[in-house]
Design a protein around this motif. Structure first.
Motif, PDB file in Angstrom:
ATOM      1  N   LYS A 151      45.018  97.841  36.783  1.00 45.27           N
ATOM      2  CA  LYS A 151      45.367  96.944  37.884  1.00 45.27           C
ATOM      3  C   LYS A 151      44.668  97.427  39.143  1.00 45.27           C
ATOM      4  O   LYS A 151      44.801  98.584  39.540  1.00 45.27           O
ATOM      5  CB  LYS A 151      46.884  96.938  38.096  1.00 45.27           C
ATOM      6  N   TYR A 152      43.888  96.514  39.770  1.00 51.21           N
ATOM      7  CA  TYR A 152      43.141  96.853  40.967  1.00 51.21           C
ATOM      8  C   TYR A 152      43.610  95.998  42.146  1.00 51.21           C
ATOM      9  O   TYR A 152      43.765  94.784  42.019  1.00 51.21           O
ATOM     10  CB  TYR A 152      41.646  96.598  40.759  1.00 51.21           C
ATOM     11  N   PHE A 153      43.788  96.674  43.292  1.00 49.14           N
ATOM     12  CA  PHE A 153      44.160  95.987  44.532  1.00 49.14           C
ATOM     13  C   PHE A 153      42.938  95.937  45.450  1.00 49.14           C
ATOM     14  O   PHE A 153      42.100  96.840  45.454  1.00 49.14           O
ATOM     15  CB  PHE A 153      45.300  96.723  45.236  1.00 49.14           C
ATOM     16  N   GLN A 181      47.714  89.040  51.161  1.00 45.02           N
ATOM     17  CA  GLN A 181      48.905  88.807  50.366  1.00 45.02           C
ATOM     18  C   GLN A 181      48.879  87.377  49.866  1.00 45.02           C
ATOM     19  O   GLN A 181      48.444  86.464  50.576  1.00 45.02           O
ATOM     20  CB  GLN A 181      50.175  89.040  51.197  1.00 45.02           C
ATOM     21  N   GLN A 182      49.333  87.172  48.640  1.00 42.93           N
ATOM     22  CA  GLN A 182      49.380  85.849  48.050  1.00 42.93           C
ATOM     23  C   GLN A 182      50.753  85.578  47.460  1.00 42.93           C
ATOM     24  O   GLN A 182      51.472  86.503  47.076  1.00 42.93           O
ATOM     25  CB  GLN A 182      48.305  85.696  46.969  1.00 42.93           C
ATOM     26  N   TRP A 183      51.083  84.314  47.396  1.00 38.83           N
ATOM     27  CA  TRP A 183      52.373  83.907  46.854  1.00 38.83           C
ATOM     28  C   TRP A 183      52.347  83.999  45.334  1.00 38.83           C
ATOM     29  O   TRP A 183      51.449  83.484  44.668  1.00 38.83           O
ATOM     30  CB  TRP A 183      52.697  82.482  47.274  1.00 38.83           C
ATOM     31  N   LYS A 213      58.429  84.708  43.085  1.00 34.51           N
ATOM     32  CA  LYS A 213      58.908  83.987  44.266  1.00 34.51           C
ATOM     33  C   LYS A 213      58.803  84.826  45.542  1.00 34.51           C
ATOM     34  O   LYS A 213      59.677  84.802  46.406  1.00 34.51           O
ATOM     35  CB  LYS A 213      60.364  83.527  44.074  1.00 34.51           C
ATOM     36  N   GLN A 214      57.724  85.581  45.650  1.00 40.27           N
ATOM     37  CA  GLN A 214      57.505  86.365  46.855  1.00 40.27           C
ATOM     38  C   GLN A 214      56.015  86.612  47.049  1.00 40.27           C
ATOM     39  O   GLN A 214      55.209  86.431  46.137  1.00 40.27           O
ATOM     40  CB  GLN A 214      58.245  87.706  46.776  1.00 40.27           C
ATOM     41  N   ARG A 215      55.656  87.006  48.278  1.00 42.17           N
ATOM     42  CA  ARG A 215      54.264  87.326  48.573  1.00 42.17           C
ATOM     43  C   ARG A 215      53.982  88.765  48.154  1.00 42.17           C
ATOM     44  O   ARG A 215      54.828  89.645  48.293  1.00 42.17           O
ATOM     45  CB  ARG A 215      53.984  87.135  50.064  1.00 42.17           C
ATOM     46  N   GLU A 216      52.791  88.991  47.636  1.00 39.92           N
ATOM     47  CA  GLU A 216      52.424  90.327  47.194  1.00 39.92           C
ATOM     48  C   GLU A 216      50.947  90.566  47.446  1.00 39.92           C
ATOM     49  O   GLU A 216      50.164  89.625  47.597  1.00 39.92           O
ATOM     50  CB  GLU A 216      52.752  90.516  45.715  1.00 39.92           C
ATOM     51  N   LYS A 217      50.563  91.815  47.484  1.00 40.80           N
ATOM     52  CA  LYS A 217      49.187  92.202  47.773  1.00 40.80           C
ATOM     53  C   LYS A 217      48.256  91.656  46.697  1.00 40.80           C
ATOM     54  O   LYS A 217      48.591  91.620  45.518  1.00 40.80           O
ATOM     55  CB  LYS A 217      49.090  93.728  47.851  1.00 40.80           C
TER      56      LYS A 217
END
Length: 266
Positions: free
Chosen positions: A101-103, A118-120, A125-129
């Protein structure tokens, strides 16, 4: 029109016609979070966020794994759309590790850029990197050589903040999970060429712009030609199409023609 300081999520060729125009926004590709070991990446900025994309000429962009491993992304090109959109295309300096997993990360990130990365997540049901997950595959789906792109029609819609204007092309035999269409438009009268990447929306390619943004703009009257190079996220392309001719969508828009007519004196 209301100006809302929010960060929109949008796709290539997005039509902002049904919402107030935001002041900034980013989108990240591939859209599919599951990628091959040799994927390319596109970062697209809208309005104020175009400055971030332009800054990648001088700044470093990375993928960072959960274990802290950094993979530098090398800038391939920056494409400037004609209406408030700019794209940067990147390639990793080496093959990515499988099942990792790469950010996404930039050097010297600002607070706004952190928010924009950040994307939905519709599942959580939340925003994350922003992140991508590699598989064990060295490449993704190849594009069918029988893929076809045909002109369908042109459309203009009028909204409170301005019109959307698009030449619409239908895509058939599109077998790949995700395709990026390198789109080259030439205004015939001036021979000016603009290049921008588009993606499909319901098997359609909208060449033009929405109310607030888009890759291409058209004059009131004029002739244009376009060609497409279908490419998968690994950068593997099939043959570029022939040039396809079309007229400015405004030429046959009844409301636009009416508004341009001289008004009678009082």
């Amino acid at each position: 029109m209301k100006k809302v300081l929010v960060f929109l999520i949008f796709t290539f060729g997005v039509d902002f016609s049904y919402a107030d125009c935001a002041m900034s926004g980013m989108q990240f590709f591939p859209k599919n979070r599951n990628i091959s070991l040799n994927s390319l990446f596109i970062i697209q900025g809208y309005s104020m966020s175009e400055e971030t994309v332009e800054s990648f000429r001088e700044r470093e962009v990375y993928l960072v794994s959960e274990s802290g491993e950094l993979v530098l992304l090398t800038l391939q090109e920056i494409l400037k759309g004609q209406m408030s959109l700019t794209q940067a295309i990147f390639k990793p300096v080496r093959e990515l590790k499988p099942n990792t997993k790469y950010f996404l990360s930039y050097s010297n990130e600002t607070k706004r850029e952190v928010l924009e990365m950040q994307q939905w997540n519709s599942e959580s049901k939340q925003r994350e990197k922003v992140y991508w997950q590699t598989s064990e595959l060295k490449s993704t789906d190849l594009i069918s050589p029988s893929l076809k792109i045909d002109y369908e029609k042109s459309e203009v819609f009028h909204y409170g903040c301005g019109p959307s204007s698009n030449a619409i092309f239908t895509v058939s035999n599109s077998n790949a999970l995700e395709i990026w269409y390198k789109t080259e438009v030439i205004e015939i009268a001036t021979n000016k060429k603009t290049t921008f990447y588009l993606t499909e929306w319901e098997n359609k390619l909208n060449v033009g712009h929405g109310m607030c943004a888009g890759g291409f703009i058209f004059k009131d009257v004029g002739k244009y030609k376009v060609r497409f190079t279908p490419t998968n996220p690994d950068g593997e392309s099939i043959k570029t199409t022939e040039w396809k001719l079309f007229a400015s969508p405004f030429e046959n828009d009844k409301l636009f023609i009416k508004l341009k007519q001289p008004q009678p004196a009082d």
